[in-house]
Scaffold this motif. Structure first.
Motif, PDB file in Angstrom:
ATOM      1  N   PHE A  45       0.812  -1.134  -0.054  1.00 18.44           N
ATOM      2  CA  PHE A  45      -0.015   0.002   0.066  1.00 18.44           C
ATOM      3  C   PHE A  45       0.844   1.320  -0.015  1.00 18.44           C
ATOM      4  CE2 PHE A  45      -2.863  -3.046   1.165  1.00 18.44           C
ATOM      5  CZ  PHE A  45      -4.064  -3.045   0.532  1.00 18.44           C
ATOM      6  N   LYS A  46       2.286   1.275   0.480  1.00 19.05           N
ATOM      7  CA  LYS A  46       2.904   2.255   0.455  1.00 19.05           C
ATOM      8  C   LYS A  46       3.464   2.759  -0.891  1.00 19.05           C
ATOM      9  CE  LYS A  46       4.723   1.938   5.036  1.00 19.05           C
ATOM     10  NZ  LYS A  46       6.270   1.846   5.634  1.00 19.05           N
ATOM     11  N   VAL A  47       3.620   1.438  -1.966  1.00 15.48           N
ATOM     12  CA  VAL A  47       3.980   1.762  -3.173  1.00 15.48           C
ATOM     13  C   VAL A  47       2.684   2.238  -3.938  1.00 15.48           C
ATOM     14  CG1 VAL A  47       4.976   0.546  -5.377  1.00 15.48           C
ATOM     15  CG2 VAL A  47       5.736  -0.258  -3.134  1.00 15.48           C
ATOM     16  N   ILE A  48       1.882   1.724  -3.851  1.00  9.07           N
ATOM     17  CA  ILE A  48       0.432   2.279  -4.344  1.00  9.07           C
ATOM     18  C   ILE A  48       0.105   3.738  -4.125  1.00  9.07           C
ATOM     19  CG2 ILE A  48      -2.282   1.872  -4.379  1.00  9.07           C
ATOM     20  CD1 ILE A  48      -1.688  -1.164  -4.038  1.00  9.07           C
ATOM     21  N   TYR A  49       0.285   4.099  -2.889  1.00  9.88           N
ATOM     22  CA  TYR A  49       0.016   5.491  -2.413  1.00  9.88           C
ATOM     23  C   TYR A  49       1.152   6.219  -3.090  1.00  9.88           C
ATOM     24  CZ  TYR A  49      -0.822   9.420   0.904  1.00  9.88           C
ATOM     25  OH  TYR A  49      -1.055  10.535   1.256  1.00  9.88           O
ATOM     26  N   LYS A  50       2.516   5.696  -3.064  1.00 11.19           N
ATOM     27  CA  LYS A  50       3.421   6.694  -3.907  1.00 11.19           C
ATOM     28  C   LYS A  50       3.056   6.831  -5.255  1.00 11.19           C
ATOM     29  CE  LYS A  50       8.048   7.821  -4.184  1.00 11.19           C
ATOM     30  NZ  LYS A  50       8.536   9.025  -3.890  1.00 11.19           N
ATOM     31  N   ILE A  51       2.445   5.706  -5.819  1.00 11.05           N
ATOM     32  CA  ILE A  51       2.487   6.001  -7.330  1.00 11.05           C
ATOM     33  C   ILE A  51       1.350   7.124  -7.672  1.00 11.05           C
ATOM     34  CG2 ILE A  51       1.115   4.818  -9.343  1.00 11.05           C
ATOM     35  CD1 ILE A  51       2.666   2.132  -8.497  1.00 11.05           C
TER      36      ILE A  51
ATOM     37  N   GLU B  22       9.276   7.710 -15.907  1.00  8.80           N
ATOM     38  CA  GLU B  22      10.318   7.175 -14.743  1.00  8.80           C
ATOM     39  C   GLU B  22      10.056   7.430 -13.332  1.00  8.80           C
ATOM     40  OE1 GLU B  22      13.454   5.464 -14.999  1.00  8.80           O
ATOM     41  OE2 GLU B  22      12.334   5.094 -16.725  1.00  8.80           O
ATOM     42  N   SER B  23       9.151   8.433 -13.069  1.00  6.68           N
ATOM     43  CA  SER B  23       9.073   8.997 -11.698  1.00  6.68           C
ATOM     44  C   SER B  23       8.182   7.802 -11.050  1.00  6.68           C
ATOM     45  CB  SER B  23       8.411  10.185 -11.566  1.00  6.68           C
ATOM     46  OG  SER B  23       7.122  10.196 -12.159  1.00  6.68           O
ATOM     47  N   ILE B  24       7.629   6.940 -11.681  1.00  8.82           N
ATOM     48  CA  ILE B  24       6.798   5.725 -11.143  1.00  8.82           C
ATOM     49  C   ILE B  24       7.366   4.593 -11.430  1.00  8.82           C
ATOM     50  CG2 ILE B  24       4.804   7.239 -10.369  1.00  8.82           C
ATOM     51  CD1 ILE B  24       3.656   5.940 -12.986  1.00  8.82           C
ATOM     52  N   SER B  25       8.508   4.426 -12.344  1.00  7.14           N
ATOM     53  CA  SER B  25       9.015   3.146 -12.670  1.00  7.14           C
ATOM     54  C   SER B  25       9.406   2.044 -11.740  1.00  7.14           C
ATOM     55  CB  SER B  25      10.243   3.335 -13.507  1.00  7.14           C
ATOM     56  OG  SER B  25      11.439   3.772 -12.461  1.00  7.14           O
ATOM     57  N   ALA B  26       9.168   0.715 -12.017  1.00  5.69           N
ATOM     58  CA  ALA B  26       9.798  -0.263 -11.125  1.00  5.69           C
ATOM     59  C   ALA B  26      11.073   0.017 -10.340  1.00  5.69           C
ATOM     60  CB  ALA B  26       9.765  -1.496 -11.886  1.00  5.69           C
ATOM     61  N   GLU B  27      11.910   0.403 -11.125  1.00  4.42           N
ATOM     62  CA  GLU B  27      13.369   0.872 -10.884  1.00  4.42           C
ATOM     63  C   GLU B  27      13.385   1.855  -9.757  1.00  4.42           C
ATOM     64  OE1 GLU B  27      17.190   2.732 -12.879  1.00  4.42           O
ATOM     65  OE2 GLU B  27      16.656   0.640 -13.633  1.00  4.42           O
ATOM     66  N   THR B  28      12.504   3.198 -10.086  1.00  2.82           N
ATOM     67  CA  THR B  28      12.664   4.241  -9.263  1.00  2.82           C
ATOM     68  C   THR B  28      11.909   3.647  -7.843  1.00  2.82           C
ATOM     69  OG1 THR B  28      12.144   5.602 -10.733  1.00  2.82           O
ATOM     70  CG2 THR B  28      11.590   6.567  -8.728  1.00  2.82           C
ATOM     71  N   LEU B  29      10.766   2.808  -7.880  1.00  3.88           N
ATOM     72  CA  LEU B  29      10.055   2.432  -6.777  1.00  3.88           C
ATOM     73  C   LEU B  29      10.732   1.196  -6.110  1.00  3.88           C
ATOM     74  CD1 LEU B  29       6.395   2.786  -8.217  1.00  3.88           C
ATOM     75  CD2 LEU B  29       7.546   4.251  -6.339  1.00  3.88           C
TER      76      LEU B  29
ATOM     77  N   TRP C 185       5.435  -4.048 -10.405  1.00  5.95           N
ATOM     78  CA  TRP C 185       4.972  -3.159 -10.787  1.00  5.95           C
ATOM     79  C   TRP C 185       3.677  -3.260 -11.964  1.00  5.95           C
ATOM     80  CZ3 TRP C 185       4.797  -0.697 -15.462  1.00  5.95           C
ATOM     81  CH2 TRP C 185       4.596   0.698 -15.673  1.00  5.95           C
ATOM     82  N   ASN C 186       4.079  -4.202 -12.756  1.00  6.98           N
ATOM     83  CA  ASN C 186       2.801  -4.507 -13.762  1.00  6.98           C
ATOM     84  C   ASN C 186       1.501  -4.737 -13.121  1.00  6.98           C
ATOM     85  OD1 ASN C 186       4.824  -3.969 -15.818  1.00  6.98           O
ATOM     86  ND2 ASN C 186       5.015  -6.177 -16.458  1.00  6.98           N
ATOM     87  N   LYS C 187       1.885  -5.443 -12.172  1.00  2.91           N
ATOM     88  CA  LYS C 187       0.569  -5.745 -11.576  1.00  2.91           C
ATOM     89  C   LYS C 187      -0.146  -4.631 -10.566  1.00  2.91           C
ATOM     90  CE  LYS C 187       1.779 -10.804 -11.456  1.00  2.91           C
ATOM     91  NZ  LYS C 187       2.478 -11.743 -10.685  1.00  2.91           N
ATOM     92  N   TYR C 188       0.454  -3.760 -10.254  1.00  5.61           N
ATOM     93  CA  TYR C 188      -0.016  -2.659  -9.522  1.00  5.61           C
ATOM     94  C   TYR C 188      -0.595  -1.860 -10.407  1.00  5.61           C
ATOM     95  CZ  TYR C 188       2.854  -3.417  -4.931  1.00  5.61           C
ATOM     96  OH  TYR C 188       3.348  -3.942  -3.996  1.00  5.61           O
TER      97      TYR C 188
END
Length: 104
Positions: free
Chosen positions: A4-10, A26-33, A40-43
């Motif tokens: 949920f932190k990742v989802i909130y961040k996105i 890039e600001s929400i890429s898998a690498e950045t997160l 990431w694809n699933k989120y």
């Protein structure tokens, strides 16, 4: 990182990018997160299915692979509501935690 932190961040990044013509992917890429590309694809797919984001093109292949095009990604009203509700909940949690620390 917590799901949920990742989802909130996105969603937070997408909300902040509303002032821009387009979100920087890039600001929400898998690498950045700092998460796997699969996660990431699933989120992104879940957020799109839930109506929190729009502008995502999802392609699923026979091999099981998934390709996402997020060039036109943006947050929806429902996504903004999610952010608002969770910000309020976080404030209430911090307040309750502070009170609990004061009470013996």
């Amino acid at each position: 990182m917590d799901n949920f932190k990742v989802i909130y961040k996105i969603l937070s990044v997408l909300e902040k990018s509303m002032d821009l013509e387009q979100c920087n992917p890039e600001s929400i890429s898998a690498e950045t997160l700092r998460i796997s590309q699969e996660r990431w694809n699933k989120y992104i797919e879940m957020l799109s299915d839930a109506g929190y984001i729009k502008g995502v093109q999802i392609k699923k292949f026979v091999t099981g692979a998934t390709s996402l095009d997020i060039r036109n990604i943006s947050i929806t009203l429902k996504g903004l509501e999610y952010l608002s509700e969770n910000t309020i909940m976080q404030r209430m949690y911090k307040t309750a935690k502070g009170i609990a620390e004061l009470v013996p």
